[in-house]
Design a protein around this motif. Sequence first.
Motif, PDB file in Angstrom:
ATOM      1  N   GLY A   1      -3.841  -1.293   0.249  1.00 26.31           N
ATOM      2  CA  GLY A   1      -4.610  -2.505  -0.042  1.00 26.31           C
ATOM      3  C   GLY A   1      -5.363  -2.471  -1.355  1.00 26.31           C
ATOM      4  O   GLY A   1      -6.282  -3.262  -1.576  1.00 26.31           O
TER       5      GLY A   1
ATOM      6  N   ASP B   1      -0.612 -11.929   9.700  1.00 22.60           N
ATOM      7  CA  ASP B   1      -0.386 -10.479   9.755  1.00 22.60           C
ATOM      8  C   ASP B   1      -1.659  -9.762  10.184  1.00 22.60           C
ATOM      9  O   ASP B   1      -2.745 -10.313  10.077  1.00 22.60           O
ATOM     10  CB  ASP B   1       0.025  -9.957   8.358  1.00 22.60           C
ATOM     11  CG  ASP B   1       1.365 -10.516   7.915  1.00 22.60           C
ATOM     12  OD1 ASP B   1       2.026 -11.165   8.754  1.00 22.60           O
ATOM     13  OD2 ASP B   1       1.737 -10.327   6.742  1.00 22.60           O
TER      14      ASP B   1
ATOM     15  N   THR C   1      -4.323  -3.274  -4.464  1.00 23.78           N
ATOM     16  CA  THR C   1      -4.131  -4.518  -5.224  1.00 23.78           C
ATOM     17  C   THR C   1      -4.892  -5.679  -4.575  1.00 23.78           C
ATOM     18  O   THR C   1      -5.515  -6.492  -5.259  1.00 23.78           O
ATOM     19  CB  THR C   1      -2.630  -4.844  -5.330  1.00 23.78           C
ATOM     20  OG1 THR C   1      -1.978  -3.761  -6.002  1.00 23.78           O
ATOM     21  CG2 THR C   1      -2.392  -6.119  -6.116  1.00 23.78           C
TER      22      THR C   1
ATOM     23  N   HIS D   1      -2.348   6.096  -8.608  1.00 21.83           N
ATOM     24  CA  HIS D   1      -1.783   7.089  -7.699  1.00 21.83           C
ATOM     25  C   HIS D   1      -1.876   8.481  -8.304  1.00 21.83           C
ATOM     26  O   HIS D   1      -1.597   9.465  -7.639  1.00 21.83           O
ATOM     27  CB  HIS D   1      -0.300   6.791  -7.475  1.00 21.83           C
ATOM     28  CG  HIS D   1      -0.064   5.692  -6.493  1.00 21.83           C
ATOM     29  ND1 HIS D   1       1.088   4.967  -6.463  1.00 21.83           N
ATOM     30  CD2 HIS D   1      -0.825   5.201  -5.494  1.00 21.83           C
ATOM     31  CE1 HIS D   1       1.031   4.073  -5.488  1.00 21.83           C
ATOM     32  NE2 HIS D   1      -0.132   4.193  -4.902  1.00 21.83           N
TER      33      HIS D   1
ATOM     34  N   LYS E   1      -2.912   5.298  -0.285  1.00 20.64           N
ATOM     35  CA  LYS E   1      -1.436   5.281  -0.229  1.00 20.64           C
ATOM     36  C   LYS E   1      -0.897   3.903  -0.607  1.00 20.64           C
ATOM     37  O   LYS E   1      -1.613   2.911  -0.547  1.00 20.64           O
ATOM     38  CB  LYS E   1      -0.985   5.613   1.197  1.00 20.64           C
ATOM     39  CG  LYS E   1      -1.164   7.055   1.602  1.00 20.64           C
ATOM     40  CD  LYS E   1      -0.139   7.379   2.699  1.00 20.64           C
ATOM     41  CE  LYS E   1      -0.324   8.797   3.234  1.00 20.64           C
ATOM     42  NZ  LYS E   1      -1.365   8.880   4.287  1.00 20.64           N
ATOM     43  N   SER E   2       0.381   3.886  -0.911  1.00 17.39           N
ATOM     44  CA  SER E   2       1.026   2.607  -1.193  1.00 17.39           C
ATOM     45  C   SER E   2       0.896   1.703   0.028  1.00 17.39           C
ATOM     46  O   SER E   2       1.142   2.125   1.153  1.00 17.39           O
ATOM     47  CB  SER E   2       2.500   2.851  -1.518  1.00 17.39           C
ATOM     48  OG  SER E   2       3.123   1.620  -1.756  1.00 17.39           O
TER      49      SER E   2
HETATM   50  N1  LIG Z   1       0.905 -11.959  -0.804  1.00 17.75           N
HETATM   51  C1  LIG Z   1       1.069 -11.171   0.283  1.00 17.75           C
HETATM   52  N2  LIG Z   1       1.504 -11.707   1.433  1.00 17.75           N
HETATM   53  C2  LIG Z   1       1.670 -10.947   2.530  1.00 17.75           C
HETATM   54  N3  LIG Z   1       1.418  -9.652   2.579  1.00 17.75           N
HETATM   55  C3  LIG Z   1       0.967  -9.037   1.468  1.00 17.75           C
HETATM   56  C4  LIG Z   1       0.778  -9.775   0.257  1.00 17.75           C
HETATM   57  N4  LIG Z   1       0.319  -8.940  -0.684  1.00 17.75           N
HETATM   58  C5  LIG Z   1       0.244  -7.732  -0.085  1.00 17.75           C
HETATM   59  N5  LIG Z   1       0.624  -7.789   1.187  1.00 17.75           N
HETATM   60  C6  LIG Z   1       0.652  -6.663   2.130  1.00 17.75           C
HETATM   61  O1  LIG Z   1      -0.632  -6.110   2.170  1.00 17.75           O
HETATM   62  C7  LIG Z   1      -0.559  -4.713   2.200  1.00 17.75           C
HETATM   63  C8  LIG Z   1      -1.377  -4.132   1.100  1.00 17.75           C
HETATM   64  O2  LIG Z   1      -0.772  -4.504  -0.114  1.00 17.75           O
HETATM   65  P1  LIG Z   1      -1.369  -4.076  -1.524  1.00 17.75           P
HETATM   66  O3  LIG Z   1      -0.472  -4.613  -2.561  1.00 17.75           O
HETATM   67  O4  LIG Z   1      -2.792  -4.493  -1.574  1.00 17.75           O
HETATM   68  O5  LIG Z   1      -1.274  -2.501  -1.447  1.00 17.75           O
HETATM   69  P2  LIG Z   1      -1.439  -1.439  -2.599  1.00 17.75           P
HETATM   70  O6  LIG Z   1      -2.431  -0.450  -2.144  1.00 17.75           O
HETATM   71  O7  LIG Z   1      -1.749  -2.113  -3.887  1.00 17.75           O
HETATM   72  O8  LIG Z   1      -0.016  -0.787  -2.671  1.00 17.75           O
HETATM   73  P3  LIG Z   1       0.742  -0.120  -3.919  1.00 17.75           P
HETATM   74  O9  LIG Z   1       0.094   1.188  -4.164  1.00 17.75           O
HETATM   75  O10 LIG Z   1       2.137   0.046  -3.471  1.00 17.75           O
HETATM   76  O11 LIG Z   1       0.599  -1.058  -5.073  1.00 17.75           O
HETATM   77  C9  LIG Z   1       0.911  -4.338   2.150  1.00 17.75           C
HETATM   78  O12 LIG Z   1       1.326  -4.031   3.467  1.00 17.75           O
HETATM   79  C10 LIG Z   1       1.575  -5.588   1.677  1.00 17.75           C
HETATM   80  O13 LIG Z   1       2.837  -5.702   2.304  1.00 17.75           O
END
Ligand SMILES: Nc1ncnc2c1ncn2[C@@H]1O[C@H](COP(=O)(O)OP(=O)(O)OP(=O)(O)O)[C@@H](O)[C@H]1O
Lengths: 301, 241
Positions: B51, B25, B53, B206, B47-48
């Motif tokens: 990244g 990706d 997490t 958030h 934003k959701s």
């Molecule tokens: N294990 C994974 N495999 C593939 N893509 C992933 C994986 N984990 C996260 N992603 C992708 O990476 C991007 C960032 O994800 P992440 O969970 O870090 O976002 P986030 O900021 O924590 O979002 P949220 O606020 O919704 O929790 C997203 O587009 C997600 O689809």
Amino acid sequence: MLINFKMRQQTELPLKEDKANFFLQISTGVSVFLFSMVLAAYFMTSSVIASWNRAIIDGMTVQIMPSTQAISADEEKVRIGKVIHFFENLDGVEKVALVKEKQIKRLMAPWLGANADIEALPLPKLLNVHLKNGKTFPFEKVSEDLKQDFPYASMDNHGLWLKKLVKSATSVKTLALFVLLLVLSASILSIMYAITTSLKVHQNIIEILHIIGATDNYIAKQYARRASIVGLASSLVGTLTGIIALRIISHLSSGLETGLIGSASLSATHWMVLVSVPIFAALLAMCTSFWCVKHNLKEMY
Amino acid sequence: MEPYKNILTQPIVDMHNVSIRYGKDPEILSDINLTLDKGSFHFLTGKSGAGKTSLLSMMYLALKPSSGTVTVFGSNIGYTSREDMAMMRRKIGVVFQDFHLLEHLSAYDNVAAPLRVRGMSENEINKRVKELLSWVELDKSLDKICSTLSGGEKQRIAIARAVINRPEILLADEPTGNVDDDIAFKLMKLFVELNKLGTTVVIATHSTDLIARYNYPQIHLENKKLKIIPALRRIKNADQF
Ligand SMILES: Nc1ncnc2c1ncn2[C@@H]1O[C@H](COP(=O)(O)OP(=O)(O)OP(=O)(O)O)[C@@H](O)[C@H]1O
Ligand SMILES: [Mg+2]
């Protein structure tokens, strides 16, 4: 309040409830049963071979027929001496001894009566040929040579067919060893399969354990502990069943004409090895699963 | 005094030109730099899908960067043995948005787990776990299996598990995402207290409300990049929550 002091030896992985447990118990039990049986067969074949070999090493008897013409005592001595010499010069012969007349007399007594005058009877002379330990002796060839050089002497050939029996028994032994190894590797493989499956099932838990700081050893130990318990329990059942089966077989075969196979029994040492199979099985299960878990976890971050 | 200063100011987390991508990706974070000093407190926003997490996962050593270097407690995680990594994780407390509890175990055993993996004696574990669970008002639910507990109870267990080891780093991923406001602020108070005791804290959230009430800098993720929004406003009555 007693519950406050309850010592909890809690393992985080619910391995006791694993679906693979049942499969492992059955496969370990059956494997150990097979292993015990084949091991017993291996031991029995070994002791049979040993007793046959002992019979071969004990040597053979050579028969010298009396001369058809009247000859002097000296000529007779030369005639016998030549055969003794023939054997003494062979490779693999330890000692050649003429069986004393007294002994022949004793051997013949049941047929001739104790007072028979052996001197007067044209009895064959007997030689005891003792073979060297551990040497292979070419019975067939020697027998041929003897017939050619001294037609009046003949070799009993039970050593020859014992040799043949030993040869086929040895291949049975090799086959048994091969089956043992096969059962062993099949068990190791099924333990590995069960572990890999279980690790996949519990991936979530393992991730959590890693995040809270568990080492691979900590996780592998939980698997090893479980495997040794399952291994010990089911192999106890397997070995016990095997021993019962052996007793039944030996009971059923006790009525048979045993003769040569009479020595196909298990020694105390053999029994001890058989009885300790479950301990080895548990150790094997423990080590295999410990190693397998460690190996699989290395692939994780 | 210089060497002391160096030790004290050595960053507890240091990321240098770090990028993250999952498989083939496109990159989620690209070429970011971040330094967390000991005893700092940050909100992590974006934003959701920005990244957050993923960034936290690198800090709790569950995700390796696709490029760049991550240094935690002074050791480059690209060159750290699995054994040492486990030792480092023992100094990091993590609260997951979805709790990540050992659902088949009791509340007690969940909170005890980080101590058991360290090989602590059951007597000591018993004392510590009881104390903490009563502090989060769960002393009545000690022996209840996690899967039977409510969301709010699980949240408190998750937090108890994260702090039982007195971590040097506390990472919380939207810990207030699905609880009432009053619980959210109670939890925040706990994090602030821990921070006062020296724990480095990062909280992904958030909630603009939450951010507005506390005077802490923000790590903000946007368009694959990271920027620090410094704490500007001093809210005098923040402690009332
Ligand atoms: N294990 C994974 N495999 C593939 N893509 C992933 C994986 N984990 C996260 N992603 C992708 O990476 C991007 C960032 O994800 P992440 O969970 O870090 O976002 P986030 O900021 O924590 O979002 P949220 O606020 O919704 O929790 C997203 O587009 C997600 O689809
Ligand atoms: Mg997230």
